[in-house]
Each structure stands twice: as structure tokens, then as C-alpha cells.
Motif scaffolding. Structure first.
Motif, PDB file in Angstrom:
ATOM      1  N   LYS A 286       0.828  -1.204   0.000  1.00 44.95           N
ATOM      2  CA  LYS A 286       0.000   0.000   0.000  1.00 44.95           C
ATOM      3  C   LYS A 286       0.866   1.259   0.000  1.00 44.95           C
TER       4      LYS A 286
ATOM      5  N   SER B  66       0.987   4.226  -2.826  1.00 47.78           N
ATOM      6  CA  SER B  66       0.885   5.653  -2.486  1.00 47.78           C
ATOM      7  C   SER B  66       2.039   6.439  -3.091  1.00 47.78           C
TER       8      SER B  66
ATOM      9  N   GLU C 258      -8.404   8.704  -8.332  1.00 50.80           N
ATOM     10  CA  GLU C 258      -9.742   8.664  -7.717  1.00 50.80           C
ATOM     11  C   GLU C 258     -10.125   7.246  -7.283  1.00 50.80           C
TER      12      GLU C 258
ATOM     13  N   CYS D 229      -8.158   4.787  -6.561  1.00 50.16           N
ATOM     14  CA  CYS D 229      -7.317   4.391  -5.426  1.00 50.16           C
ATOM     15  C   CYS D 229      -7.797   5.054  -4.137  1.00 50.16           C
ATOM     16  N   ASN D 230      -8.184   6.328  -4.238  1.00 52.20           N
ATOM     17  CA  ASN D 230      -8.711   7.039  -3.064  1.00 52.20           C
ATOM     18  C   ASN D 230     -10.005   6.409  -2.573  1.00 52.20           C
ATOM     19  N   ASN D 231     -10.939   6.159  -3.494  1.00 57.03           N
ATOM     20  CA  ASN D 231     -12.274   5.694  -3.122  1.00 57.03           C
ATOM     21  C   ASN D 231     -12.331   4.228  -2.742  1.00 57.03           C
ATOM     22  N   GLU D 232     -11.640   3.395  -3.464  1.00 51.20           N
ATOM     23  CA  GLU D 232     -11.786   1.953  -3.244  1.00 51.20           C
ATOM     24  C   GLU D 232     -10.702   1.335  -2.377  1.00 51.20           C
TER      25      GLU D 232
ATOM     26  N   LYS E  69      -8.736   3.397  -0.416  1.00 46.28           N
ATOM     27  CA  LYS E  69      -8.502   4.388   0.646  1.00 46.28           C
ATOM     28  C   LYS E  69      -7.025   4.771   0.712  1.00 46.28           C
ATOM     29  N   LEU E  70      -6.422   4.931  -0.479  1.00 41.84           N
ATOM     30  CA  LEU E  70      -5.017   5.321  -0.588  1.00 41.84           C
ATOM     31  C   LEU E  70      -4.910   6.623  -1.355  1.00 41.84           C
ATOM     32  N   SER E  71      -3.994   7.461  -0.917  1.00 39.91           N
ATOM     33  CA  SER E  71      -3.745   8.707  -1.627  1.00 39.91           C
ATOM     34  C   SER E  71      -2.247   8.854  -1.845  1.00 39.91           C
TER      35      SER E  71
END
Length: 181
Positions: free
Chosen positions: A9, A13, A150, A152-155, A157-159
Motif C-alpha cells: 500500500k 501511495s 480517484e 485508489c482514493n475511493n476503493e 482508501k489510498l492517496s
């Protein structure tokens, strides 16, 4: 004990940060020029080091962004438990998810990128044509980058880590959306 999932993860990121950084610099380099280019104007400016440094940067940054997006898509798919043994399967998966507009468009970008890496053209009309193709394909890469970040952020939960380019990336995506409409 090493937490392998956390390491994967963290790596994703870092890839997301690289995608944002590559997107930002490609956009900045591309915005220095008036498009489309013509062979005549390139010939007239054939000794303009600043122009040709910008063109070299666009070539490099286009290739780097596409390569980084490919690595990021593969790694994202892996963390989503999707099949990653063949990149075409990864592309098809992300096309179905709306991240990549089309596999064919992605492959066109790959062909344009590869031509720049291996051809040493001296005909200014062909040089202009190459860069005009990269300019036409750049929004596809930037939109793909936005959709990938998007998802990665939404599904997952990584930024992006550390997130230094978040604001600039969001701004350039808004610019691209306005430009496409």
C-alpha cells in the motif's frame, strides 16, 4: 514481523505521488507551447535551444507518465485482487472501470512514445506531427491519471504520499475538464 500488505500500500501511495508529479510537469511543459506545431515554424526556430529543450522535456515526460501510469495500474489491480499476469488484461480491466478511455487509445499513446524513443527524425514536418500527436494524447493520459488516483482514493482508501502535488494535480485536472468541454 514485516507487514507485506502495508508495504504494498505504501508503494502504491508513492506511485500515486509519482503520477501526480509526472502529470504536473508534462502539463507545465506542454503549456509553454502554442499548439499545433508546424514544420515550418520548427524549421525557422531550428536553433532555438529553449524550444527544443521544451520538446525534449515533453517527449521524456509523456513517456515517463505513461510508464508510471502502467506501473500504478498494475499495482492497483494487484491490490484489488485482479489478474495482473498480462498488462493487456490490466488495461481491459481499467477500461471497463472507466479509468482508461480505451485500450486502443492507450496503445496509440504507447506507439507514439516508442517512436520518439527510437526514431531520430530530421524532417521538421514529421517532428511537428509527432509532437502534435503527443499533444493530442496528453489529455488522455492526464484524465487517466485523475481517474486512477480517484479509484485508489475511493476503493483502496489510498492517496499520494507525501501529497506535495495534490493541489496542482487537482488544478490541472480542472483545466483539462474545462478544455475538453
Amino acid at each position: 514481523m514485516v507487514d507485506l500488505l502495508q508495504n504494498e500500500k505504501r508503494y502504491l501511495s508513492q506511485l500515486l505521488e509519482a503520477v501526480q508529479r509526472c502529470s504536473y510537469f508534462l502539463h507545465e511543459s506542454s503549456s509553454k507551447l502554442e499548439w499545433p506545431l508546424s514544420g515550418d515554424s520548427l524549421w525557422q526556430r531550428r536553433k532555438d535551444a529553449e524550444l527544443f529543450e521544451t520538446l525534449a522535456a515533453i517527449n521524456e515526460r509523456f513517456a515517463k507518465l505513461q510508464d508510471t501510469l502502467a506501473s500504478t495500474m498494475r499495482h492497483c489491480a494487484l491490490l484489488m485482487s485482479e489478474n495482473t499476469d498480462n498488462f493487456l488484461k490490466v488495461l481491459v480491466y481499467f477500461e471497463k472501470r472507466g479509468v482508461v478511455p480505451s485500450v486502443e487509445l492507450w496503445q496509440q499513446g504507447r506507439m507514439a512514445r516508442n517512436m520518439a524513443a527510437h526514431d531520430y527524425e530530421t524532417d521538421y514536418s514529421l517532428i511537428a506531427e509527432h509532437f502534435n500527436v503527443l499533444s493530442e494524447l496528453t489529455p488522455m493520459l492526464l484524465v487517466t491519471a485523475g481517474h486512477l488516483v480517484e479509484i485508489c482514493n475511493n476503493e483502496l482508501k489510498l492517496s499520494a504520499e507525501p501529497g506535495d502535488f495534490n493541489d496542482e494535480f487537482a488544478t490541472l485536472l480542472r483545466d483539462i475538464e474545462c478544455w475538453e468541454k
